[in-house]
Design a protein around this motif. Structure first.
Motif, PDB file in Angstrom:
ATOM      1  N   TYR A  93       0.854  -1.187   0.000  1.00 38.85           N
ATOM      2  CA  TYR A  93       0.000   0.000   0.000  1.00 38.85           C
ATOM      3  C   TYR A  93       0.894   1.243   0.000  1.00 38.85           C
ATOM      4  CZ  TYR A  93      -3.914  -2.966   1.662  1.00 38.85           C
ATOM      5  OH  TYR A  93      -4.894  -3.919   1.796  1.00 38.85           O
ATOM      6  N   HIS A  98      -0.050   2.300   6.191  1.00 35.00           N
ATOM      7  CA  HIS A  98      -0.801   1.116   5.788  1.00 35.00           C
ATOM      8  C   HIS A  98       0.082  -0.111   5.561  1.00 35.00           C
ATOM      9  CE1 HIS A  98      -4.837   3.088   4.337  1.00 35.00           C
ATOM     10  NE2 HIS A  98      -4.495   3.433   5.558  1.00 35.00           N
ATOM     11  N   VAL A 106      -3.022  -4.727   6.914  1.00 34.28           N
ATOM     12  CA  VAL A 106      -2.655  -3.447   7.526  1.00 34.28           C
ATOM     13  C   VAL A 106      -2.530  -3.662   9.032  1.00 34.28           C
ATOM     14  CG1 VAL A 106      -3.748  -1.993   5.760  1.00 34.28           C
ATOM     15  CG2 VAL A 106      -5.088  -2.750   7.734  1.00 34.28           C
ATOM     16  N   VAL A 110      -5.391   0.635  11.949  1.00 36.40           N
ATOM     17  CA  VAL A 110      -5.716   1.376  10.724  1.00 36.40           C
ATOM     18  C   VAL A 110      -7.221   1.440  10.514  1.00 36.40           C
ATOM     19  CG1 VAL A 110      -5.550   1.377   8.205  1.00 36.40           C
ATOM     20  CG2 VAL A 110      -3.520   0.893   9.591  1.00 36.40           C
TER      21      VAL A 110
END
Length: 257
Positions: A93, A98, A106, A110
Motif C-alpha cells: 500500500y 498502511h 494493515v 488502521v
C-alpha cells in the motif's frame, strides 16, 4: 498493492526516519528471516544488497519508502516449511501507515480499511459466512501458513508501482519457485494453493510448477465487480487443500461466525 490501477493521490509528507535497511551489506539473511527461507534466497543475497543501496539513495533524495525497513522482508519471517497457501499482491500500500510487509494486510489500528481489503472481507463473508473483525491485520492467516507476498516488496509513498523493475521481481520469483518445488520424502508435492487476484498475480503461474491455483479479478474497487465478487476464493482454497491431504485454513480473524 491492493489495486491493478495507479493510486489516485500523491504524497508530500516528510521523509521516514533514517533507519538502516536491514538487508544491506554485510547483514546475514539468517538474521532477517526463517532459516529455510534464508537458505533458498541465498542466490539473491547480492541483489538484495543492491536493492538496499538503491532504496537508501532514494531516501537520501527525500523519498519516503514503504513499508518501514524492519517490515520489508516480513513475509519471510515465518518458516517456508509451514506454508500451504500463497496469496499474491502487487506491491505494498502506498499510503503512509498502511504497508506492513504482508500483502493486503494493515496494522490493527488502521481505520478506515483500504477499499480492496474491505472487498476481500465482503467476499469472505459471502463465501464462508464469517464476519471479520474490524481489524485489517491478516497475521492470523500468516500464522496458519498463508504466505501474503507482494511481487514487489517496497514502494515510494503515494506512488503505486514505483519500485517495479528494481530487482524485487527476481527475489519473489525465486521465493515462489521454492514454495512450489517442495517435496515430501516420498517425492510427492507438499500441499500448496496459490491465490492469484488480477493480471499481475496471474503472471506467476509459470513459476508454480503446476500447483493448483484460485484465480479471479482483483479485489480493487475498479475491478472487483468484474469477477472477484462471487469467486468464492476461501472455500475453493480449502477444497483444494483437502484434496491434497492438508488441513483447511480457518479464515476467521478474531470474529464469531
Amino acid at each position: 498493492m491492493t489495486t491493478d490501477q495507479p493510486q489516485l493521490f500523491s504524497y508530500s509528507g516528510s521523509t521516514a526516519p533514517d533507519t538502516p535497511f536491514p538487508f544491506a551489506a554485510p547483514a546475514r539473511l539468517a538474521d532477517l528471516m526463517a532459516p529455510d527461507w534464508a537458505e533458498v534466497l541465498a542466490p539473491v543475497r547480492t541483489q538484495l544488497e543492491e536493492i538496499a543501496s538503491e532504496l537508501e539513495a532514494e531516501r537520501r533524495a527525500g523519498q519516503h519508502i514503504l513499508p518501514s525497513p524492519e517490515n520489508i522482508l516480513r513475509v519471510f519471517q515465518r518458516p517456508l516449511a509451514s506454508a500451504r497457501v500463497l496469496i499474491v499482491g502487487q506491491d505494498p500500500y502506498p499510503t503512509p501507515g498502511h504497508a506492513v510487509g504482508l500483502s493486503f494486510s494493515v496494522g490493527k489500528e488502521v481505520r478506515p480499511l483500504p477499499r480492496s481489503l474491505n472487498n476481500i472481507f465482503a467476499e469472505l463473508h459471502t463465501d464462508t459466512g464469517i464476519t471479520p473483525s474490524p481489524s485489517g491485520d491478516l497475521s492470523a492467516w500468516a500464522d496458519q501458513g498463508v504466505v501474503l507476498m507482494n511481487r514487489v516488496l517496497t514502494v515510494r509513498a503515494g506512488e503505486a508501482g514505483s519500485h517495479r523493475k528494481r530487482g524485487w521481481e527476481e527475489v519473489t520469483e525465486l521465493a515462489v519457485r521454492a514454495l512450489a518445488a517442495r517435496r515430501r520424502p516420498d517425492g510427492t508435492r507438499v500441499p500448496l494453493v496459490a491465490v492469484l487476484w488480477g493480471r499481475d498475480a496471474q503472471g506467476i503461474v509459470p513459476f508454480l510448477g503446476g500447483a493448483p491455483t484460485v484465480e479471479s479479478a482483483h479485489p480493487s474497487p475498479l475491478s472487483a465487480s468484474r469477477g472477484f465478487f462471487g469467486s468464492r476464493p476461501f472455500s475453493r482454497v480449502n477444497e483444494l487443500l483437502v484434496q491434497q491431504g492438508a488441513q483447511p485454513v480457518d479464515w476467521r480473524l478474531g470474529a464469531v461466525r
